[in-house]
Enzyme design. Sequence first.
Site, PDB file in Angstrom:
ATOM      1  N   LYS A  78       0.846  -1.101  -0.242  1.00 34.69           N
ATOM      2  CA  LYS A  78       0.072  -0.200   0.069  1.00 34.69           C
ATOM      3  C   LYS A  78       0.762   1.157   0.001  1.00 34.69           C
ATOM      4  O   LYS A  78       0.321   2.326  -0.374  1.00 34.69           O
ATOM      5  CB  LYS A  78      -0.694  -0.156   1.121  1.00 34.69           C
ATOM      6  CG  LYS A  78      -1.969  -1.106   1.258  1.00 34.69           C
ATOM      7  CD  LYS A  78      -3.124  -0.649   0.371  1.00 34.69           C
ATOM      8  CE  LYS A  78      -4.362  -1.897   0.395  1.00 34.69           C
ATOM      9  NZ  LYS A  78      -5.623  -1.218  -0.271  1.00 34.69           N
ATOM     10  N   ASP A  90      -8.968  -0.563   6.193  1.00 31.84           N
ATOM     11  CA  ASP A  90      -8.857  -1.674   7.011  1.00 31.84           C
ATOM     12  C   ASP A  90      -7.519  -1.826   7.497  1.00 31.84           C
ATOM     13  O   ASP A  90      -7.315  -2.657   8.462  1.00 31.84           O
ATOM     14  CB  ASP A  90      -9.080  -2.815   6.268  1.00 31.84           C
ATOM     15  CG  ASP A  90     -10.532  -3.105   5.611  1.00 31.84           C
ATOM     16  OD1 ASP A  90     -11.409  -3.210   6.598  1.00 31.84           O
ATOM     17  OD2 ASP A  90     -11.008  -3.273   4.264  1.00 31.84           O
TER      18      ASP A  90
END
Length: 439
Positions: free
Chosen positions: A76, A121
């Site tokens: 990410k 998340d």
Amino acid sequence: MLIPNPLAQRGAYDAALQQVMNIAQARESRRRLSHWSLLNPGATPVWQLPQLARRLSVGQISVKDESTRSPLGSFKVLGAPIALLRLIQRRWPGKTFTPQDLLAGRHAQDLQGFVVISATDGNHGRALAAAAQSMGCRCVIVLHAHVSVEREAPIAAFGAEIVRVTGNYDDSVQEAARLAAANGWQVVSDTSYAGYEEIPRDVMQGYAAIVDELLEPEADAAPCPYTHVILQGGVGGLAAGIVSYFWERYGARRPSFIVVEPEQADCLCQSARLGRPAMASGSVDSVMAGLACGETSPLAWRFLQPAVDFFVTVSDEQAVEAMRALASGEAGDVPVLSGESGAAGLAALKVLAGSPELRRQTGLGADSHVLLISTEGATAPAAYAQLTGHTAPSVLAAQAGWLASTEVSAKISEQAPMDRMARKAKVGTLTPNQGASTA
């Protein structure tokens, strides 16, 4: 559950899609992020698992290990930071903000009133918070009820303000959009919705840098080194970024793409069934936290629908078993530190390779070279230890030991032929008398 995609194409990369995401932009993303101190220099490793490949009756298994990309421990770090970087440069077109200066915080004074917000998340929010801290802007992260305190703490450690909501990931996405509209903040999300595609595009384009790095040694005219690429689902952003690069580079010679999701968070499988972006059919909550998404990103689906050959679901139990297999170095391969979502690709491969019918459908065979991307390491260390029975340091120590022993074995193997040649050469120069026994 395996869902074949009848709309998958084998041909040149679609020109309209190429206008949105392309190899040139992936390389530019990689170049811009290279200035960031939170990215480790050099390429992430690609581990070969020959023993496991033999067990599963495939030719080769390669695992691209994104746990080493950054201290943040996941892929990410390639998405939110490049999206924020490009957003700031668009927002202040009259300023001469270079990527290097922005990432070094040299324009923090200009950005102190700029606020970015996102739902997460865990890993996306952590990457955005880290990038915002480096550049000097304010960051707000919205977490839903299923995000653990262990995943919250590293986000807050980068100075992000945490907002908690009830519900699941999709509820947190809605709350982030509401707060942004109410306060004049900017959403930096990896999922798209009506009127919001530019930033998710930049996030996905950042993910494509993984393939640019992976294929860098390959000549442009060389065939694709992989027959199958198994990618994690979620909202579809990672898969879209990876698929677009392979498709543009290889066209009709692209590998077969398989996307994996949790059984209860199957929004991409449902999209394939219906032929349009859809909602998941289950509760969404999964041990694979990074894939626990209930709604497909419409922008990502524009790339996945014409390119992904199969969609498959795995259970939480299968994902955990794959984590353990990687951690232990199953069958004698190198131990690999892979988190719950990171191991989903191997979980899918084991399901497919273990069924004669699924092998036939997906074309897996003894000559197949399968690429897996381990998207994260132990980003929640306590949960990782509980699920696998191994701590992250113990897996990395075992990995280092395996590499050291392999290096020694390789040196011995290299030396053995030389010793045999030397002995043969020595015997060849002996005269009968010199070689005779003195007994």
